[in-house]
Design an enzyme around this catalytic site. Structure first.
Site, PDB file in Angstrom:
ATOM      1  N   LYS A  17      73.262 -11.528   2.083  1.00 16.09           N
ATOM      2  CA  LYS A  17      73.453 -11.632   3.540  1.00 16.09           C
ATOM      3  C   LYS A  17      72.956 -10.367   4.188  1.00 16.09           C
ATOM      4  CE  LYS A  17      74.942 -13.576   7.287  1.00 16.09           C
ATOM      5  NZ  LYS A  17      73.578 -13.394   7.846  1.00 16.09           N
TER       6      LYS A  17
ATOM      7  N   GLN B 219      73.700  -2.560   3.079  1.00 18.72           N
ATOM      8  CA  GLN B 219      74.339  -3.854   3.393  1.00 18.72           C
ATOM      9  C   GLN B 219      75.316  -4.278   2.295  1.00 18.72           C
ATOM     10  OE1 GLN B 219      72.649  -5.416   6.384  1.00 18.72           O
ATOM     11  NE2 GLN B 219      74.648  -6.351   6.570  1.00 18.72           N
TER      12      GLN B 219
ATOM     13  N   LYS C 240      78.555  -2.387   3.061  1.00 23.81           N
ATOM     14  CA  LYS C 240      79.058  -2.829   4.366  1.00 23.81           C
ATOM     15  C   LYS C 240      79.706  -4.203   4.235  1.00 23.81           C
ATOM     16  CE  LYS C 240      76.031  -2.637   7.693  1.00 23.81           C
ATOM     17  NZ  LYS C 240      74.976  -2.947   8.717  1.00 23.81           N
TER      18      LYS C 240
ATOM     19  N   LYS D 177      68.302  -7.858   2.749  1.00 18.09           N
ATOM     20  CA  LYS D 177      67.655  -7.506   4.020  1.00 18.09           C
ATOM     21  C   LYS D 177      66.200  -7.928   3.952  1.00 18.09           C
ATOM     22  CE  LYS D 177      68.662  -5.401   7.909  1.00 18.09           C
ATOM     23  NZ  LYS D 177      69.961  -5.229   8.583  1.00 18.09           N
TER      24      LYS D 177
ATOM     25  N   GLY E 168      69.635 -11.527  12.446  1.00 14.85           N
ATOM     26  CA  GLY E 168      68.801 -10.622  13.226  1.00 14.85           C
ATOM     27  C   GLY E 168      68.997  -9.159  12.877  1.00 14.85           C
ATOM     28  N   ASP E 169      68.095  -8.355  13.378  1.00 18.97           N
ATOM     29  CA  ASP E 169      68.186  -6.890  13.354  1.00 18.97           C
ATOM     30  C   ASP E 169      67.185  -6.435  14.420  1.00 18.97           C
ATOM     31  OD1 ASP E 169      69.382  -4.582  11.485  1.00 18.97           O
ATOM     32  OD2 ASP E 169      67.324  -4.001  11.893  1.00 18.97           O
TER      33      ASP E 169
ATOM     34  N   SER F 121      78.869 -12.782  11.591  1.00 21.34           N
ATOM     35  CA  SER F 121      77.961 -13.732  10.937  1.00 21.34           C
ATOM     36  C   SER F 121      78.724 -14.537   9.876  1.00 21.34           C
ATOM     37  CB  SER F 121      76.803 -12.993  10.265  1.00 21.34           C
ATOM     38  OG  SER F 121      75.808 -12.637  11.192  1.00 21.34           O
TER      39      SER F 121
HETATM   40  P1  NDP Z   1      67.129  -4.293  19.182  1.00 16.79           P
HETATM   41  O1  NDP Z   1      65.761  -4.638  18.750  1.00 16.79           O
HETATM   42  O2  NDP Z   1      67.902  -5.221  20.041  1.00 16.79           O
HETATM   43  O3  NDP Z   1      67.132  -2.879  19.918  1.00 16.79           O
HETATM   44  C1  NDP Z   1      66.640  -1.738  19.286  1.00 16.79           C
HETATM   45  C2  NDP Z   1      66.749  -0.557  20.234  1.00 16.79           C
HETATM   46  O4  NDP Z   1      66.488   0.634  19.498  1.00 16.79           O
HETATM   47  C3  NDP Z   1      65.739  -0.609  21.361  1.00 16.79           C
HETATM   48  O5  NDP Z   1      66.264   0.038  22.467  1.00 16.79           O
HETATM   49  C4  NDP Z   1      64.560   0.162  20.758  1.00 16.79           C
HETATM   50  O6  NDP Z   1      63.727   0.746  21.737  1.00 16.79           O
HETATM   51  C5  NDP Z   1      65.277   1.228  19.977  1.00 16.79           C
HETATM   52  N1  NDP Z   1      64.447   1.627  18.825  1.00 16.79           N
HETATM   53  C6  NDP Z   1      64.072   0.826  17.790  1.00 16.79           C
HETATM   54  N2  NDP Z   1      63.295   1.486  16.934  1.00 16.79           N
HETATM   55  C7  NDP Z   1      63.168   2.719  17.437  1.00 16.79           C
HETATM   56  C8  NDP Z   1      62.482   3.865  17.006  1.00 16.79           C
HETATM   57  N3  NDP Z   1      61.745   3.877  15.864  1.00 16.79           N
HETATM   58  N4  NDP Z   1      62.611   4.980  17.755  1.00 16.79           N
HETATM   59  C9  NDP Z   1      63.345   4.978  18.909  1.00 16.79           C
HETATM   60  N5  NDP Z   1      64.020   3.900  19.362  1.00 16.79           N
HETATM   61  C10 NDP Z   1      63.930   2.804  18.641  1.00 16.79           C
HETATM   62  O7  NDP Z   1      67.919  -3.983  17.805  1.00 16.79           O
HETATM   63  P2  NDP Z   1      69.492  -3.942  17.553  1.00 16.79           P
HETATM   64  O8  NDP Z   1      70.206  -3.451  18.744  1.00 16.79           O
HETATM   65  O9  NDP Z   1      69.872  -5.230  16.942  1.00 16.79           O
HETATM   66  O10 NDP Z   1      69.570  -2.860  16.381  1.00 16.79           O
HETATM   67  C11 NDP Z   1      69.820  -1.467  16.636  1.00 16.79           C
HETATM   68  C12 NDP Z   1      70.356  -0.807  15.384  1.00 16.79           C
HETATM   69  O11 NDP Z   1      71.586  -1.441  14.999  1.00 16.79           O
HETATM   70  C13 NDP Z   1      69.468  -0.888  14.141  1.00 16.79           C
HETATM   71  O12 NDP Z   1      69.640   0.294  13.379  1.00 16.79           O
HETATM   72  C14 NDP Z   1      70.047  -2.063  13.378  1.00 16.79           C
HETATM   73  O13 NDP Z   1      69.764  -1.970  11.999  1.00 16.79           O
HETATM   74  C15 NDP Z   1      71.516  -1.847  13.645  1.00 16.79           C
HETATM   75  N6  NDP Z   1      72.381  -3.012  13.462  1.00 16.79           N
HETATM   76  C16 NDP Z   1      72.145  -4.186  14.129  1.00 16.79           C
HETATM   77  C17 NDP Z   1      72.996  -5.247  13.964  1.00 16.79           C
HETATM   78  C18 NDP Z   1      72.848  -6.516  14.730  1.00 16.79           C
HETATM   79  O14 NDP Z   1      73.719  -7.365  14.609  1.00 16.79           O
HETATM   80  N7  NDP Z   1      71.806  -6.683  15.526  1.00 16.79           N
HETATM   81  C19 NDP Z   1      74.124  -5.182  13.028  1.00 16.79           C
HETATM   82  C20 NDP Z   1      74.332  -3.874  12.443  1.00 16.79           C
HETATM   83  C21 NDP Z   1      73.474  -2.860  12.651  1.00 16.79           C
HETATM   84  P3  NDP Z   1      62.287   0.091  22.054  1.00 16.79           P
HETATM   85  O15 NDP Z   1      62.588  -1.170  22.801  1.00 16.79           O
HETATM   86  O16 NDP Z   1      61.581   1.107  22.846  1.00 16.79           O
HETATM   87  O17 NDP Z   1      61.643  -0.165  20.713  1.00 16.79           O
HETATM   88  O1  2IT Z   2      72.608  -4.445   9.710  1.00 15.41           O
HETATM   89  C1  2IT Z   2      73.293  -5.492   9.843  1.00 15.41           C
HETATM   90  O2  2IT Z   2      74.439  -5.557   9.416  1.00 15.41           O
HETATM   91  C2  2IT Z   2      72.698  -6.606  10.586  1.00 15.41           C
HETATM   92  N1  2IT Z   2      71.594  -6.500  11.084  1.00 15.41           N
HETATM   93  C3  2IT Z   2      73.461  -7.901  10.731  1.00 15.41           C
HETATM   94  C4  2IT Z   2      73.287  -8.743   9.502  1.00 15.41           C
HETATM   95  C5  2IT Z   2      73.865 -10.145   9.570  1.00 15.41           C
HETATM   96  O3  2IT Z   2      73.661 -10.850   8.569  1.00 15.41           O
HETATM   97  O4  2IT Z   2      74.499 -10.521  10.552  1.00 15.41           O
END
Ligand code: NDP
Ligand code: 2IT
Length: 445
Positions: free
Chosen positions: A90, A111, A114, A126, A165-166, A377
């Site tokens: 997952k 992961q 976590k 992943k 997603g991520d 999830s």
């Molecule tokens: P999104 O794509 O929705 O948003 C990502 C954000 O981070 C944007 O504002 C983006 O800016 C910025 N960003 C991405 N890459 C870079 C970079 N290399 N340098 C600077 N800014 C960057 O992603 P999420 O919000 O889903 O994910 C954000 C973080 O949270 C990640 O580390 C992800 O692994 C983690 N995460 C996400 C989960 C989820 O459920 N979605 C669960 C657990 C963790 P820009 O638009 O300019 O690229």
């Molecule tokens: O980093 C993470 O935990 C995620 N992007 C969410 C993974 C998931 O299966 O919901």
């Protein structure tokens, strides 16, 4: 690091050259695990660490698609199925130009622990691609997702591997991926992906869950110092799914979130970020953060630079790995930081973590603090399995219980191992022991 573990770590690094982020994640976990192996020599005898660091399966594939001009494009797709001791693999899919095997492996490795901490029956995996969705039309994104799934479908399934997603993968992409999976397999298999739309098998609260969960975890840490989010001055990095929902939750608890960022720059809005406007710009218009400045008074947009230059009592890094280094950490500490909750995966460098821990700042590592997304999830999978759908209030209540539970287990494990308040130690040991016990029980596989 314990000398026995250091030798294993060095072998892992030598076997996986050029995968810096994976090396970093492995080193950070191994740093915590010496005392566990004093108590459990059977883990060493069974080579649990060597097995944990070698993914069960790694898939790399070509993703051909055509852009709107009819030009053929080629990207690289990945799925790393890391560990299935506790359940089907997952973990999310990341679409970002920086994606390569080392990033997918670091994320998959994190992961595993976590997912164990959530207490839900999910293993670790992943995937993703170096595809850059930015500036692409919906039709291009759809064609890319369809091509990506045309290979991925044979490797996943509700009992095998369940992506979500991520970065760069949200509801739109999950929709296209699900549609293509259904078409190829001729199965309406809801449990094969999470983060689905609410009318076709998704769960309420999943979009909010990671950001909300990060704030709930951080609130629990604050309580141990007799504090709460009420009255805190908060800085958040990123302005994507995790950041926006962390901002919303922190403000609902009485904090003022004064800054957030994207990869181009950051905004400072001393009155507190207008979440409705931010959602409109980022989620509806898919615009850039600088558009916020012109649409609200008394806001400054700083092109480039670091959002960590803005003073805060609570910091929530919610963008990407290694976005907060030792210098930024020292600056935040000097400016009165009380707590930091990692919404992103591994956003703080090892130097930064050392600075926070030396200063006794409350530090919630990503594998604990951002586990609310994957936990929800797993709640979506539960609803799919029982062909049910729960109310927002019930699902949010479950999320809250899970996050408080993760906080308490991390804190109790840190106490048990003689380092109260060390959530890094608590999360690494708590997650590891659960997986190691299951691997021992299941024999040499
Ligand atoms: P999104 O794509 O929705 O948003 C990502 C954000 O981070 C944007 O504002 C983006 O800016 C910025 N960003 C991405 N890459 C870079 C970079 N290399 N340098 C600077 N800014 C960057 O992603 P999420 O919000 O889903 O994910 C954000 C973080 O949270 C990640 O580390 C992800 O692994 C983690 N995460 C996400 C989960 C989820 O459920 N979605 C669960 C657990 C963790 P820009 O638009 O300019 O690229
Ligand atoms: O980093 C993470 O935990 C995620 N992007 C969410 C993974 C998931 O299966 O919901």
């Amino acid at each position: 690091m314990d000398a026995r573990l250091e030798a294993i770590r060095d072998t892992v690094l030598a076997r996986n050259p050029g995968e810096g982020e994976f090396h970093q994640a492995v080193t950070e976990v191994f740093d915590s695990l010496g005392p566990v192996h004093d108590r459990h020599p059977e883990f060493l005898e069974a080579a649990i660490l060597e097995r944990l660091c070698e993914p069960e399966r790694q898939i790399i594939f070509r993703v051909p698609w055509t852009d709107d001009a009819g030009r053929v494009r080629i990207n690289r797709g990945f799925r790393v199925e890391f560990n299935s001791a506790l359940g089907p693999y997952k973990g999310g899919l990341r679409f970002h130009p920086s994606v390569y095997l080392g990033i997918v492996k670091f994320l998959g490795f994190e992961q595993i622990f976590k997912n164990a901490l959530t207490g839900m029956p999910i293993g670790g995996g992943k995937g993703g691609s170096d595809f850059d969705p930015r500036g692409r039309s919906d039709a291009e994104v759809m064609r890319f997702c369809q091509s990506f799934m045309t290979e991925l479908y044979r490797h996943i399934g509700e009992y095998t591997d369940v992506p979500a997603g991520d970065i760069g993968v949200g509801g739109r992409e999950i929709g296209y991926l699900f549609g293509q999976y259904k078409r190829i397999t001729n199965r309406y298999e809801s449990g094969v992906l999470t983060g689905k739309g609410i009318s076709w098998g998704g769960s309420l609260v999943r979009p909010e869950a990671t950001g909300y969960g990060t704030v709930i975890f951080t609130q629990e840490m604050l309580k141990t110092r007799g504090a709460s989010f009420d009255g805190q001055r908060v800085v958040v990095s990123g302005s994507g799914n995790v950041a926006i929902n962390a901002i919303a939750k922190a403000q609902s608890l009485g904090a003022t979130v004064v800054a957030c960022s994207d990869s181009s720059g950051y905004i400072v809005d001393e009155a507190g970020i207008d979440v409705g406007l931010l959602r409109q710009i980022k989620e509806v218009e898919r615009g850039r953060l600088k558009d916020y400045e012109a649409r609200r008074s008394a806001v400054s947009y700083v092109d480039g630079g670091s959002v960590w230059d803005v003073n805060a009592t609570v910091a929530l890094p919610c963008a990407t790995q290694n976005e907060l280094d030792g210098d930024a950490a020292a600056r935040l500490v000097r400016n009165g930081l009380l707590a930091i909750g990692e919404g992103a995966n591994m956003p703080s460098t090892r130097d930064a973590v050392a600075v926070f821990q030396d200063a006794r700042v409350l530090f919630g590592p990503g594998k604990a603090a951002n586990a609310g997304g994957v936990a929800t999830s797993a709640l979506e999978m539960q609803q799919n399995a029982s062909r049910d759908s729960w109310s927002f209030a019930h699902t949010e209540q479950r999320l809250t219980e899970i996050m408080v539970g993760i906080h308490d287990r991390c804190a109790a494990t840190a106490d048990e191992y003689g380092d109260p308040g060390n959530y890094v130690l608590g999360a690494n040991i708590g997650g590891f022991v659960k997986v190691a016990d299951a691997m021992l029980a299941q024999g040499l596989i």
